[in-house]
Enzyme design. Structure first.
Site, short mmCIF file in Angstrom:
data_model
loop_
_atom_site.label_atom_id
_atom_site.label_comp_id
_atom_site.label_asym_id
_atom_site.label_seq_id
_atom_site.Cartn_x
_atom_site.Cartn_y
_atom_site.Cartn_z
N SER A 27 29.44 72.61 37.86
CA SER A 27 28.46 71.80 37.10
C SER A 27 29.12 70.84 36.13
CB SER A 27 27.57 72.71 36.24
OG SER A 27 26.96 73.69 37.00
N HIS A 58 25.34 68.64 40.76
CA HIS A 58 26.02 69.17 41.95
C HIS A 58 25.76 68.22 43.13
CE1 HIS A 58 27.31 73.20 40.60
NE2 HIS A 58 26.32 73.07 39.74
N HIS A 80 24.15 78.05 44.79
CA HIS A 80 24.20 79.31 44.03
C HIS A 80 23.21 80.31 44.61
CE1 HIS A 80 25.41 76.05 41.30
NE2 HIS A 80 26.18 76.95 40.70
N TYR A 82 21.15 81.81 42.83
CA TYR A 82 19.87 81.64 42.13
C TYR A 82 19.01 80.53 42.73
CZ TYR A 82 22.21 77.87 39.45
OH TYR A 82 22.89 76.74 39.09
N GLU A 83 19.58 79.75 43.67
CA GLU A 83 18.75 78.78 44.40
C GLU A 83 18.10 79.45 45.61
OE1 GLU A 83 20.85 74.72 44.65
OE2 GLU A 83 22.41 76.08 43.93
N ALA A 110 31.48 76.14 35.20
CA ALA A 110 31.09 76.09 33.79
C ALA A 110 30.67 77.51 33.43
CB ALA A 110 29.92 75.14 33.60
N MET A 219 27.51 81.95 36.77
CA MET A 219 26.61 82.26 37.89
C MET A 219 27.20 81.82 39.23
SD MET A 219 23.22 80.81 36.00
CE MET A 219 22.96 81.10 34.25
N SER A 220 28.51 81.81 39.32
CA SER A 220 29.12 81.35 40.58
C SER A 220 30.46 82.05 40.79
CB SER A 220 29.34 79.83 40.52
OG SER A 220 30.32 79.52 39.55
N ASN A 243 29.93 76.72 26.23
CA ASN A 243 29.09 77.20 25.11
C ASN A 243 29.50 78.62 24.77
OD1 ASN A 243 27.60 77.51 27.90
ND2 ASN A 243 27.00 79.25 26.61
N HIS A 255 21.02 73.60 29.77
CA HIS A 255 21.82 73.10 30.90
C HIS A 255 22.43 71.74 30.55
CE1 HIS A 255 23.21 72.91 35.01
NE2 HIS A 255 22.50 71.83 35.28
N1 HPA Z 1 25.89 82.00 30.83
C1 HPA Z 1 25.88 81.94 32.17
N2 HPA Z 1 26.28 80.87 32.85
C2 HPA Z 1 26.70 79.80 32.13
C3 HPA Z 1 26.73 79.80 30.74
C4 HPA Z 1 26.29 80.97 30.05
O1 HPA Z 1 26.29 81.05 28.80
N3 HPA Z 1 27.21 78.59 30.35
C5 HPA Z 1 27.47 77.90 31.50
N4 HPA Z 1 27.16 78.63 32.58
#
Ligand code: HPA
Length: 280
Positions: A27, A58, A80, A82-83, A110, A219-220, A243, A255
Site C-alpha cells: 500500500s 494497489h 488480500h 480481507y478482499e 505497510a 494484513m499481508s 503508524n 488508511h
Molecule cells: N494494523 C494493521 N495493518 C496496518 C496497520 C495497523 O496498524 N498500519 C498499516 N497496516
C-alpha cells in the site's frame, strides 16, 4: 479462447526478462520503483489465476524494470484475504513469479508499529512472523495445484510440510543490514504479525500481539512468504511502519495516513534497494 495459451504468453513475457529478483510493493509504496515510463507492463489480468486488487493504492500489474542495471520484476499491488480472496488466490502471483524463474523475493508492506521504539515513518526488516490469519496457501496444495493452475504456471507441485526455521533469508538480511548501515539508513529488525483485517486492531489486540512477541502488525505478507518458501524462493521482507498500533498514540488510524506515510518513506527504501541489489 484458449486460456492456457494466453497465460503462457504472459508468463513468457516475464521469463524473457531473465530476472532473478522480484519485488512486491504494498500500500502506498508504488513509487519505490520509478514511474513505469517505457518499461514493459504485464497486467495481472493477463494471468487467469491472479485476482485484480480492489484497494486504493494497489495497481495490479507486473513492471519489468531495471534497478541499477539489475533486471527485476516489480509486482505493483497485491490482493488480500480481507478482499474475500482465499489463501491460494492471494498467493497466485508468487507461483507465477516462481514459474518465471525468480529466485529472490523482496516483499514490502505497510504495517502498524507495536514496538514503541520503532517510530512511524521508519522501516523494519522482518526477521520472523506470526501467521495469525488462520489459513495457509499450502492447505490442500497437493490436490489444488493440479486442479486450479493454468498450464505452465504451477507445474511444480507445492510440498506441504515445509520448514520455516529460516523463512526470512539470513543471507539477504545480513546484506540489507550491512548496506543500510553503510548508507546511514535506519532499519529496525523484528517480528511481523499477519492478521486477516480489514479493520485495524483494538488496543487490547495490540497488547496481546506485543505479548506474543510481535513488533509490527499488518494484513499481508505471511501467506506470500509461506508460498515463496514452499517453492524454494529466498525471501527478504520489509515493513514500512506507517503508524503506531491502536492505543499506542492519541490519534485514530486511517488508511489515508497509512498511504501518505508510505509515500514519504518510499524514497528511503528506493535508496536501500539501489545499493543492495547490485551485490547479486
Ligand atoms: N494494523 C494493521 N495493518 C496496518 C496497520 C495497523 O496498524 N498500519 C498499516 N497496516
Amino acid at each position: 479462447m484458449n486460456l492456457a495459451d494466453k497465460d503462457n504468453d504472459a508468463l513468457n513475457k516475464l521469463r524473457s526478462w531473465h530476472s532473478q529478483t522480484a519485488i512486491i510493493l504494498g500500500s502506498g509504496l508504488s513509487s519505490i520503483v520509478p514511474n513505469a515510463g517505457d518499461k514493459e507492463i504485464v497486467p495481472y489480468a493477463e494471468f487467469g489465476e491472479i485476482p485484480q486488487p480492489s484497494v486504493p493504492g494497489h495497481a495490479g500489474r507486473f513492471v519489468l524494470a531495471k534497478i541499477e542495471n539489475v533486471p527485476v520484476i516489480v509486482a505493483q499491488g497485491r490482493v488480500h484475504l480481507y478482499e474475500a480472496w482465499n489463501a491460494r488466490q492471494v498467493t497466485a502471483s508468487i507461483r507465477v513469479l516462481a514459474a518465471a524463474g525468480v529466485k529472490n523475493l523482496v516483499v514490502t508492506n505497510a504495517a502498524g508499529s507495536i514496538n514503541p521504539k520503532f517510530r512511524p515513518g521508519t522501516w523494519m526488516m522482518i526477521s520472523d512472523h506470526l501467521n495469525l490469519t488462520g489459513t495457509s496457501p499450502l492447505a490442500g496444495a497437493a490436490r489444488l495445484d493440479g486442479e486450479e493452475a493454468t498450464a505452465g504456471v504451477a507445474s511444480k507441485g507445492n510440498p506441504q510440510f515445509i520448514d520455516l526455521t529460516e523463512a526470512y533469508s539470513r543471507r539477504l538480511r545480513e546484506r540489507f543490514a550491512r548496506v543500510a548501515a553503510k548508507e546511514g539508513i535506519a532499519l529496525h529488525e523484528g517480528v511481523y504479525a499477519g492478521l486477516l483485517g480489514p479493520q485495524y486492531e483494538t488496543p487490547a489486540e495490540v497488547r496481546m500481539l506485543q505479548r506474543l512477541g510481535a513488533d509490527a502488525v499488518g494484513m499481508s505478507t505471511v501467506l506470500e512468504v509461506i508460498q515463496a518458501r514452499a517453492l524454494e524462493v529466498e525471501v527478504v521482507a520489509f515493513s514500512c511502519l506507517t503508524n503506531l498500533g491502536a492505543g499506542l498514540s492519541d490519534s485514530q488510524l486511517s488508511h489515508e495516513e497509512v498511504l501518505q506515510t508510505g509515500q514519504g518513506a518510499a524514497a528511503v527504501f528506493s535508496r536501500l534497494l539501489s545499493s543492495a541489489l547490485p551485490e547479486g
